[in-house]
Design an enzyme around this catalytic site. Structure first.
Site, PDB file in Angstrom:
ATOM      1  N   TRP A 103       0.819  -1.211   0.000  1.00 58.96           N
ATOM      2  CA  TRP A 103       0.000   0.000   0.000  1.00 58.96           C
ATOM      3  C   TRP A 103       0.849   1.256   0.000  1.00 58.96           C
ATOM      4  O   TRP A 103       0.537   2.229  -0.685  1.00 58.96           O
ATOM      5  CB  TRP A 103      -1.005  -0.015   1.146  1.00 58.96           C
ATOM      6  CG  TRP A 103      -2.084  -1.024   0.879  1.00 58.96           C
ATOM      7  CD1 TRP A 103      -2.354  -2.156   1.581  1.00 58.96           C
ATOM      8  CD2 TRP A 103      -3.020  -1.011  -0.222  1.00 58.96           C
ATOM      9  NE1 TRP A 103      -3.390  -2.844   0.992  1.00 58.96           N
ATOM     10  CE2 TRP A 103      -3.819  -2.177  -0.104  1.00 58.96           C
ATOM     11  CE3 TRP A 103      -3.247  -0.147  -1.291  1.00 58.96           C
ATOM     12  CZ2 TRP A 103      -4.835  -2.474  -1.026  1.00 58.96           C
ATOM     13  CZ3 TRP A 103      -4.262  -0.447  -2.207  1.00 58.96           C
ATOM     14  CH2 TRP A 103      -5.031  -1.599  -2.063  1.00 58.96           C
ATOM     15  N   ASP A 173      -1.524   6.419   6.517  1.00 56.56           N
ATOM     16  CA  ASP A 173      -2.575   5.552   5.989  1.00 56.56           C
ATOM     17  C   ASP A 173      -2.857   4.502   7.064  1.00 56.56           C
ATOM     18  O   ASP A 173      -2.080   3.575   7.264  1.00 56.56           O
ATOM     19  CB  ASP A 173      -2.094   4.893   4.695  1.00 56.56           C
ATOM     20  CG  ASP A 173      -3.111   3.899   4.131  1.00 56.56           C
ATOM     21  OD1 ASP A 173      -4.162   3.684   4.770  1.00 56.56           O
ATOM     22  OD2 ASP A 173      -2.851   3.345   3.045  1.00 56.56           O
ATOM     23  N   LYS A 197     -12.102  -2.032   6.193  1.00 57.35           N
ATOM     24  CA  LYS A 197     -11.254  -3.027   6.851  1.00 57.35           C
ATOM     25  C   LYS A 197     -11.699  -3.159   8.305  1.00 57.35           C
ATOM     26  O   LYS A 197     -12.202  -4.178   8.721  1.00 57.35           O
ATOM     27  CB  LYS A 197      -9.775  -2.612   6.800  1.00 57.35           C
ATOM     28  CG  LYS A 197      -8.981  -2.815   5.513  1.00 57.35           C
ATOM     29  CD  LYS A 197      -9.705  -2.769   4.253  1.00 57.35           C
ATOM     30  CE  LYS A 197      -8.906  -3.087   3.008  1.00 57.35           C
ATOM     31  NZ  LYS A 197      -7.775  -2.249   2.690  1.00 57.35           N
TER      32      LYS A 197
END
Ligand code: PLP
Length: 366
Positions: A103, A173, A197
């Site tokens: 990511w 993040d 998530k």
């Protein structure tokens, strides 16, 4: 199938049963409204009360004060990969990126399209199984911000504490570990997380931004992409994702009322993760963890078996027992068990027991 399984999906992921039941109860008619949350104006009193309660809960959970704004946006974390440099990275400036997994790499790739970046660290040499020490970071003292990924969902590596970046605004993040533990929000310039998530359904992304940073947004940029426009309009510049915000409100309420807040959920998350990591530590000849032990994620437990055949057999036998979505991401291989806040300990215990039995049945055959 009408029985609920133990779903170890990395995202969208398991949600608390209590919240699903509340959604079901209110689906046809919100109490006092007589219509579902999907059918009412985002400017109605009923919806304003929901979005205000969601924000209040988030502020309480993360101890967010007046210095930071809380925004509810769309476009997922991927849009943040672009919006962050578009708003915060001025001409002639450079942004630092600490790349600890897939990511972080994706965030860097989008930022490069917008402006100048500096890779402060990249863990690719060891396939993102570790995190940098402070001394390894190649930080730019004048950077516009420093971006990192608190939990790499695919590799299963998680920062225990924030990297030290001095006066440079820290951008995080936190898509796969927001609300999993208490944070000191004063350390952050910006923290963002898509909900699907650890915080709710897909469709809403929470952005917590230090208000001072809103001054950097160029008024001539596209309205939706401008953080300051969203802050000025309290996330109502356009129609926000009302259903997702309603669910986020219920999830944050569940964290406060049923889980003992973030300190309580952190203790539960540690206990759950330890159950699985203990199996890896007890069986190094059969289960090989991907992450180095010091940086293991409390959310995504990644490991390999001795062969691809055994991995496939593990996934299918587990599924037959109601333990689903355990296949690892192709870039890491093996197994990934995502054990977010809403995964009950009973599910993790059942997986632990399955892992022990599977090991004992196959350890000699490998
Ligand atoms: C899932 C994930 C993303 C991408 O989120 P989208 O909402 O699909 O854009 C980004 N970062 C991390 C850490 C993630 O886990």
């Amino acid at each position: 199938m009408t029985q609920r399984v133990y779903n170890f999906s990395a995202g969208p992921a398991v949600m608390p049963v209590k919240v699903l039941e509340q959604i079901q109860r209110d689906m046809l008619a919100l109490p006092g409204v007589g219509a579902s949350v999907m059918e009412i104006s985002h400017r109605s009193g009923a919806f304003i009360a929901i979005i205000e309660a969601a924000e209040k809960n988030i502020r309480e959970l993360l101890s967010i004060g007046d210095d930071h704004a809380v925004l509810f946006l769309q476009g997922g974390s991927r849009l943040q990969f672009s919006m962050i440099p578009m708003n915060l990275l001025g001409a002639g400036q450079v942004a630092d990126y600490i790349v600890t997994g897939s990511w972080g790499k994706n965030a860097l790739a989008e930022a490069k399209k917008v402006g100048e970046t500096n890779v402060a660290w990249d863990g690719k040499e060891t396939n993102y199984d570790r995190l940098p020490d402070a001394a390894e970071l190649n930080l730019q003292p004048q950077a516009a911000y420093c971006h990192y990924t608190s939990n790499e969902t695919i590799q299963g590596v998680q920062f225990a504490t924030e990297p030290e970046v001095g006066d440079v605004p820290l951008v995080c993040d936190a898509s796969s570990d927001i609300f999993s533990r208490p944070l000191n929000i004063a350390k952050y310039g910006l923290l963002y997380a898509c909900a699907q998530k650890n915080a709710g359904p897909a469709g809403v992304t929470v952005v917590v931004i230090r208000k001072e940073l809103l001054k950097r947004s160029d008024p001539n940029m596209a309205g939706y992409l401008n953080f300051d426009v969203h802050a000025q309009n309290e996330s109502m510049w356009n129609t926000p994702p009302t259903f997702a915000i309603y669910v986020l409100r219920l999830i944050t309420q569940w964290l406060l009322d049923d889980c003992g807040g973030l300190a309580g959920i952190e203790a539960a998350n540690r206990e759950k993760a330890a159950l699985l990591y203990d199996v890896l530590d007890d069986s190094p000849e059969f289960y090989q963890g991907h992450a180095q032990p010091e940086v293991r994620s409390q959310m995504n437990v990644t490991f390999r078996l001795p062969s691809d055949e055994l991995t496939a057999q593990f996934v299918s036998e587990a599924k037959a027992q109601g333990l689903t979505d355990l296949k690892g991401h192709r870039s890491v291989g093996g197994i990934r068990a995502s054990i977010y806040n809403a995964m009950p300990i009973a599910g993790v215990e059942k997986l632990r027991d399955f892992m022990l039995k599977f090991r004992d049945a196959h350890k000699d055959a490998k």
